[in-house]
Every structure is written in C-alpha cells, then in structure tokens.
Scaffold this motif. Structure first.
Motif, short mmCIF file in Angstrom:
data_model
loop_
_atom_site.label_atom_id
_atom_site.label_comp_id
_atom_site.label_asym_id
_atom_site.label_seq_id
_atom_site.Cartn_x
_atom_site.Cartn_y
_atom_site.Cartn_z
N LYS A 240 -1.29 9.13 -7.65
CA LYS A 240 -1.15 9.95 -6.45
C LYS A 240 -1.08 11.41 -6.89
O LYS A 240 -0.20 11.80 -7.65
N LEU B 232 -0.44 15.17 -6.33
CA LEU B 232 0.27 16.20 -5.55
C LEU B 232 -0.24 17.56 -6.01
O LEU B 232 -0.57 17.75 -7.19
N GLU C 141 -3.50 14.12 -2.36
CA GLU C 141 -2.93 13.38 -1.23
C GLU C 141 -1.83 14.17 -0.53
O GLU C 141 -1.53 13.95 0.64
N CYS C 142 -1.21 15.06 -1.27
CA CYS C 142 -0.09 15.84 -0.71
C CYS C 142 -0.14 17.25 -1.28
O CYS C 142 -0.42 17.45 -2.46
N CYS C 143 0.16 18.22 -0.43
CA CYS C 143 0.23 19.62 -0.87
C CYS C 143 1.64 20.13 -0.58
O CYS C 143 2.19 19.88 0.51
N SER D 12 -3.73 13.59 5.45
CA SER D 12 -3.15 14.66 4.63
C SER D 12 -1.64 14.62 4.79
O SER D 12 -1.12 14.14 5.80
N THR D 13 -0.94 15.12 3.78
CA THR D 13 0.52 15.19 3.84
C THR D 13 0.94 16.57 3.33
O THR D 13 0.46 17.03 2.30
N ALA E 214 6.93 11.69 1.09
CA ALA E 214 5.49 11.96 1.14
C ALA E 214 4.70 10.90 0.40
O ALA E 214 3.59 10.52 0.82
N THR E 215 5.25 10.42 -0.70
CA THR E 215 4.54 9.39 -1.49
C THR E 215 4.67 8.01 -0.88
O THR E 215 3.92 7.10 -1.24
N LYS F 133 0.06 9.16 7.84
CA LYS F 133 -0.67 10.29 7.25
C LYS F 133 -1.79 10.75 8.19
O LYS F 133 -2.04 11.94 8.35
#
Length: 857
Positions: A336, A338, A433-435, A475-476, A510-511, A518
C-alpha cells in the motif's frame, strides 16, 4: 507634515531616488485634478458622444501583479540571448481561464533570474511584446532584503504563527528590511501605473509580498479597481499585533476594493485585527462581508483556490507519465503506497508525519512490509538555519524508521529530496492509495486537489494501465486541520499534526478502509474539486471585484494622509466643505436664524479631558445669543445638570439635554421634559440586567441619566464587548417589549431611553415652536459630529423641503470631519467650528453696533 514613526522617511524609502507621489502620469487618459473631478490628462475635452466612442474601443483588461512572473527564463549560451517560455503550472497563468476570451491579461512581476542592467530595456520590450509581461527589475541587494529578508524572515514566519522570541536567532524586526519592502512595493506599483489604461482596468495583486501596493496605487489612481488575494494564512490578532508595522500594513490592504482569503478563519483574523487595532466594524449583508473604511466599503471574500483540471489531465496522458506510473506500480507491487508531497519548510510537518508512521509500525507489526510512505520533498523556497535543521531532522527520522522496521528489499520510508519533473509527481499521485498533508500551518496547498484529480485519471491513463472503465476510482486523504483546503475536504481524515497518535490513528484507518468507502469519499471530493477549479476561483473573484467597484463613480473621492497612512475618503457627490464666505453671505441676508450645535466633538474636542467650555466658547455663544434675531441651542446627550452649570454665563442660550428629553429655552426659563420623569418603572427592569452584563464584562460600565440608561463597552475586549452588546440588546428587547422605551445599539454602547427622544425629534419640535409662534427661521444651521447628530441633519433636510416654512430657508447641515454623512457640508475639526461661529458672531456684533449708533444718533 506629520508622518507616522514607522514611515518617517518614506519618501526616501520608495527608491534610490526620492519618491515623487505627484509625478504626472502621461499614459493615463484620465487623472484626478481635483477631489472627485475626472478630466482628460492633456486638457482635451470632448462631447459625451466622443467619450462613448473612445471608451468603447477599450478591451476588458486584467493586470495581474505578483512577486514573480509566470515564466521560465534561461540564457542561450551560444548567442547570449535571453529565452522565455510560459510556466504552464503557474497559478498566475492558469487563472486567465476564468476570464472571457476577449480579456487582455497583463502580468507585472519579477523574473527569477538576474538580468544585467544593460540588457533590461531589451528584455522588458521582448516580454511586453511577446508575453504581455512587465518585469520589475529589482537590484540584487534590494531583492535580497525584500524577498529573502522582510518577506521570508519576518512576514512568512509571523503569518505562520512563529514569533521572534529568541534574540540569538537574529530574526527580530529589522527596519531596514521593511524599508526595502516599501521600496520594492513602490516599484511594482509604478510598473502598474505605466501600463494601466483607464479606471476600467482591473488590478489583481497577489500575496503577502505586495501588501503595500494598494496604497501606492490608490494614491496615484483614486478610482482604480483593485483586488488583493492573500494565499498564505493570516494570523490571529494576538500574533499579528506583535508586528511593529501592523497598522501600516492593515491600512494598505484596506486601500483595496476587495480582499480575498483562503478560509473564513483567515478572514476572521483579519477582521478581528481591523476591529482591535483600527476600531473598524464589519457587516454581513446577503452573504457578503463588508468593512466600512472612510466611506468606502471594502469587501471581504472567502474563496479557496482550485487546480487546473485540463492541465493535470493533459499531463496524465503524457507517455512519460503513463510509463512512470507503470514503473512505480511495479516497484511497489503488493504494498500500500502512501504519499506525501511537501516543500522543505519548517511548517510542513514532515518530521511529525514520519513520527506518526513510526508509531503506526510500532503498534501494528502486521503492517510492516505492507505499507510504504514515499515522501517527496520539493526544494526549499527560503534559506536559513531552520530549513537546514528541518531537512536533517527528516532524514534522520526516515533512516531510523528504515533501520528499525525495514528489511532486505523493503524500506518503509522512501525520501525523495531531489527536484522531480512535474509528470513524475503526477505519476506518484496516480499510484498512491493515500495522500497525507500534515502541515501544521499552511495557506494555499493544492496537493490534495491535485491528488484527487489524478486518482480520477483519464480514459487514456486507465486504458494503458489495464484498468477497466467499469471499475470505480478511489482515493484516501489525510489532511491537517490547519491547512487552508481542509474545510472543503469533508471526506478526508482531519488530524491535529501536533498529535503523533492522532496521525498514527488516521494512517491506520486509511489503510483499513473498504473499497466502497474509498469510492464514496473520492466521489465526494472530486465533485467539489472539479467544480471549484482555478477558472471558477478567478471568475468568482473578478465578478466580486466588479460588484465591489460598482459605486466608484457615485462618490466623490478625497485623498488624505501621508506615507502609508494614505487613504481615500468616498463621499456623496453633493458633500463639500462649508465655505465661510458662503454662510456669512447667507447669514447677513437673513433675519430669523436657528442655530443648533452639538457639544462633544463639535465645539469641545473629544480628546479634551476637561470638558468645561473655555472662555472663548462662552464668549462666542454669548455674542451669537446677543443678536435678537438668533435662536441658539446646544443639543447634547449630556445631562441637564452639567450642561446647566457649564453654560450658566450664557443667559440667552437654549439647551436640549439628554438628546432633547429636557429642554430649556433660556437660563431664566424652566426645564421642560418630554414625559413624566417620575414614571420610570422601566429603569427598575433595565438596571439589574445592565449590572449583570457589567459584572461579566471587564471594562464595561453603566451610565445612569435622568431619562436613559447607557451600557458602555468602549474599554472592554472588542470582540467580547461586541458579543455581549448583542446579547444585551436581545435581552433588553425581550424584557422591555411592553414598556414605552426604545433599545438602541450605538458606537460601543447599548442605550435604553423613552420613545420619541432623539436629536432629530427635538430639533423638529424647536423649529415647529418657532414657526407656530410667528417667528419662522429663514436660516437654519446645524452642526454635529457623531451618529446621533445624523438624526438632526436628516430632520433639518426633511423640514426644509416640506411646507412647514412660509419660504424655503437657507439650510446648513454640517458634520465635523470628512466622513459619510447626511449633512451636505463638513468642517475639518472643532477649531474650525469655533472659527466659523466667531466669524458669524462678528457679523451680529457689527450689526448690533451699527443699530445702536443709529438709535443714539
């Protein structure tokens, strides 16, 4: 000439040569030659048809003023020529999409490179012809002091809540740096003046580097259409008030017609500073916030900046971008990803973000080997020891995490601190996947918006990645609650960046999100970002600026003040200074005169501690009263006891005390009241309520008059005092609903008084009595200075146009000071009021002597 201490040598600060504020502007078709009068610069006049014809050829023009031009600059090593190209990623270039296609856009700003003095003229000509850019060539020394000095060492930290509390850091206020800031701002303003065509051109100034430009422009062009947008945070008043030049910067910003902020918090802080430091109040009408400033309404707009959707989508379709995305996805396959994208800045919270990740991996061992944080660090925009320390700290923490939780072929943190091409950054957005944006103080941060657009992708991108069109986009986001874009991203995990546990918890959530969650969050964010793009932002700001400037030609403008204290007063076209010759001429021709004078602020200076009238005041009033054709009244809010004692030497003077509740025609007559004083049951209800608010509001007090009760909060905290006044007003209106009184809120007061009591009503009553007794005045003069006197002016104006008088009288309603008023005339100060009274009293005295001599003869 009086100049504030902080601007004592302003005329030497504006440039290497003396600043000439009165230099003729040859390029302008129209300039101000007198207050409120616009004429042709060359003295050429024409018919209305000529004007219409000439103005119709003007295109809509927007002049964008910013610290740097939206250009890339380089010098050809072969021929030594300068080469330029647009910076497609610059917000200043992208905003033109919000204007109509026939709008001419000019840019004023500096280049990011040093151009030799011998080449500047050629470069300026090339930029104007090819790019419609007007460069401001600052000398290297001035640029260093202005940008790296005052902007980056003093304004930037302060606006991000960092106070210079340590002397050894050497970042205390430096006046020479502020002088450079003034000089640079004047150069920018001069460049705008060179290219502006008419009052119809709109000037849009950007960011904290140029906060003084509005003053320099307003001084030269009183009716310029001027907007300012602050991209950085604006600090709370407790922080901002530590700036030694705080008032100068506030007043400079208030010379704009429209001031824009990223969030309501920043606007609220600015309004609070204006209230606490300048005593200004604001109102919200139909969704628009306005500050009244010397007759002008300065509009305040909350408007978040957006991204350029088309630009991002075009970069997404680049073959290099698609290839890079595939490379990243292959590199981090099965993990994943980030992402963090930040400038190397002490306020971006990079170290706090890494500490949050470290705590996450410590608490959740199962995530080790499964998640990777790629932290992209953009080059620092400023220099200094703090930035260097922040970088070293971030590298140290990243190495520690990798050492503690990494494994062969796996690093939990990938720190990229070298410059990346834009397309590579876009590729990381697509793959992540996440910002996470963890800044602990930031203004314009478009990283979350860019991330959302990139995660939405394009058909071309999806096709090349092998993603089916039927698959939803997700998106997250994890966003610091102190970032300007945070309020608009309601589907993001909002965190307090100072709480490492809070950041770690958000990372875990978030994960652990489901795909459907999402998707919902992404769709919500994309709807907002796709509709609130950069064109929407620019268009909205331009429309609001037009709205803010719509009354420019309905007002007469007067320029007053020196240096950075300069401002423009906008008044009614019929408003003018009272001419002594004019009023004396009317005074001589008339036979029955009514003269009404306020006391405090009119014939007695507000700043005077001793409020007892001087011998000069008593003398001039006696001289006026000695004329049998004059009826002279003091109309004041003060009590009858003090007024009676003070004016005891004036036998023939009339007094209307407590706004006319008590009236005495001469010293020999009895006081009249508008109602039974003993019937004051409402006071027994009102006073306990006011006492309650006094006990809970430091700096407030209750004033008890015979006819009224007044709650004062002038010396209370401005925000709390105003809040309490509003509550008290509501409270009193409820408990006194059935009582014959009115509850009014004024300047720092809440007053309860009987119905039918005001200066306007008492003047109407006094004039009516004179008319009914067969002595209708043919000359009425009314002088006052505050809000209560406006009722008096309004009443006089209404009566003069009614059929109350046998013949239309000469009316002189006059306020003290140049400010918006219902009066037609103004006098500068109390001293000028006394001189006027002395002048007309001299006429009466001379007439009396002539008449006396004729009788004796």
């Amino acid at each position: 000439m009086m100049v504030s201490k902080s601007c004592a040598n302003l005329f030497d600060m504006g440039s290497d040569d003396a600043v000439d504020f009165h230099q003729t502007i040859k390029s302008l078709p129209r300039v101000m030659t007198a207050p409120g009068i616009v004429t042709d610069a060359d003295g050429i006049t024409g018919s209305d048809e000529d004007s219409k014809t000439s103005t119709s050829v003007f295109r809509d023009r927007k002049i964008i003023v910013a610290n740097f031009l939206p250009l890339h600059s380089s010098k050809d090593q072969m021929n030594g020529k300068w080469c330029f190209m647009w910076d497609e990623d610059s917000l200043l270039l992208q905003l033109k999409d919000g204007f109509s296609s026939d709008t001419e856009v000019l840019h004023v700003g500096s280049l990011k490179v040093d151009v030799d003095v011998s080449e500047q003229e050629e470069v300026a000509q090339k930029l104007l012809e090819d790019y419609k850019c007007i460069p401001t060539f600052l000398s290297p020394d001035l640029q260093k002091k202005f940008y790296h000095g005052f902007c980056k060492q003093q304004l930037w930290p302060l606006f991000h809540y960092m106070l210079p509390i340590c002397l050894v850091k050497g970042d205390l206020f430096n006046r020479s740096l502020f002088q450079a800031y003034v000089s640079a701002n004047k150069i920018f303003a001069d460049k705008v003046v060179e290219v502006i065509n008419s009052d119809d051109d709109c000037v849009w100034v950007h960011d904290y580097h140029l906060m003084l430009v509005p003053t320099f422009l307003r001084r030269r062009l009183n009716r310029v259409r001027l907007g300012f947008f602050l991209h950085s945070p604006f600090p709370s008043s407790e922080i901002y008030r530590t700036l030694p030049v705080r008032d100068e910067i506030l007043r400079a910003l208030l010379n704009a017609d429209l001031i824009g902020f990223q969030t309501f918090d920043y606007a609220r802080h600015f309004l609070s500073c204006c209230s606490r430091m300048l005593g200004l109040n604001y109102e919200s009408k139909r969704g628009y916030i306005g500050l009244e400033y010397f007759g002008r309404t300065v509009s305040i707009r909350i408007l978040s900046v957006g991204v350029h959707i088309g630009r991002l989508q075009s970069v997404l379709n680049f073959p290099d971008t698609i290839s890079k995305v595939q490379e990243i996805e292959q590199r981090f396959k099965g993990k994943k990803l980030l992402l963090g994208v930040d400038d190397m800045d002490i306020f971006k919270g990079i170290s706090l973000k890494l500490l949050g990740l470290e705590l996450l991996l410590e608490r959740h061992p199962k995530l080790r080997g499964e998640i990777v944080l790629v932290q992209i660090v953009n080059p620092a925009r400023s220099m200094g020891k703090d930035v260097k320390e922040a970088r070293e700290e971030a590298i140290c923490i990243a190495e520690r995490i990798n050492l503690s939780y990494g494994a062969p072929g796996y690093d939990p943190v990938v720190l990229i601190d070298n410059p990346l091409p834009f397309y590579e950054r876009i590729a990381f957005y697509v793959a992540a996947e996440c910002c996470i944006v963890n800044a602990f103080r930031d203004g314009m941060n478009l990283v979350p918006y860019e991330y959302i657009v990139c995660r939405q992708g394009t058909e071309e991108m999806d096709k090349c990645r092998g993603v089916g069109l039927e698959l939803p986009h997700t998106s997250t986001l994890i966003v610091s609650e102190f970032v300007g874009c945070s309020p608009s991203l309601s589907g993001a995990f909002r965190v307090n960046p100072w709480s490492v546990e809070d950041v770690a918890d958000a990372l875990y959530k978030a994960t652990d999100l489901s795909e459907s969650e999402k998707q919902l969050r992404h769709e919500k964010h994309y709807r907002y970002v796709s509709s609130h793009h950069v064109a929407y932002w620019a268009c909205s700001f331009a429309q609001d600026l037009e709205r803010a400037c719509k009354d420019h030609y309905n007002r007469r403008c007067w320029a007053i003040g020196f240096g950075l204290g300069f401002r423009v007063i906008a008044l009614s076209p019929s408003f003018r200074k009272l001419s002594f010759n004019h009023i004396i001429s009317s005074y001589k021709k008339t036979h029955r005169r009514a003269i009404f004078l306020d006391y405090d602020g009119t014939i007695m200076p507000e700043a005077s501690i001793n409020k007892t009238p001087s011998a000069d005041i008593i003398s001039v009033l006696n001289n006026l009263c000695s004329d049998p054709n004059n009826t002279v009244f003091i109309v004041s809010g003060r009590g009858r006891t003090s007024l009676g004692e003070w004016f005891a030497p004036c036998e023939a003077l009339g007094i209307a005390a407590e706004h006319g509740y008590f009236i005495r025609w001469t010293k020999a007559t009895e006081w009249e009241s508008s109602s039974n004083v003993a019937d004051a049951y409402w006071k027994k209800i009102t006073e306990p309520v006011m006492r309650l608010y006094t006990e809970t509001t430091d700096g407030s007090c209750v004033e008890s008059k015979e006819s009224a009760l007044v709650w004062h909060h002038q010396y209370a905290d401005p925000d709390f005092g105003s809040c309490q006044a509003k509550e008290l007003l509501d409270h009193l209106e409820n408990v006194l609903a059935n009582e014959p009184v009115v509850v009014k809120r004024g300047q720092h007061i809440v007053e309860v008084k009987p119905q039918g009591v005001s200066k306007g009503l008492v003047v109407k009553k006094l004039v009516g009595t004179l008319v009914n007794s067969g002595k209708p005045p043919d000359f009425v003069m009314c002088v006052g200075d505050d809000r209560s006197d406006e009722d008096m002016f309004e009443s006089i104006n209404i009566m003069s146009s009614s059929n109350l008088f046998p013949a239309v009288p000469e009316v002189f309603a006059c306020t003290v000071g140049q400010k918006p008023s219902k009066a037609k005339y103004y006098l500068e100060d109390t001293g000028e009021v006394i001189r006027l009274l002395q002048s007309i009293a001299t006429v009466s005295t001379q007439k009396h002597k002539i008449t006396h001599n004729q009788v004796s003869f």
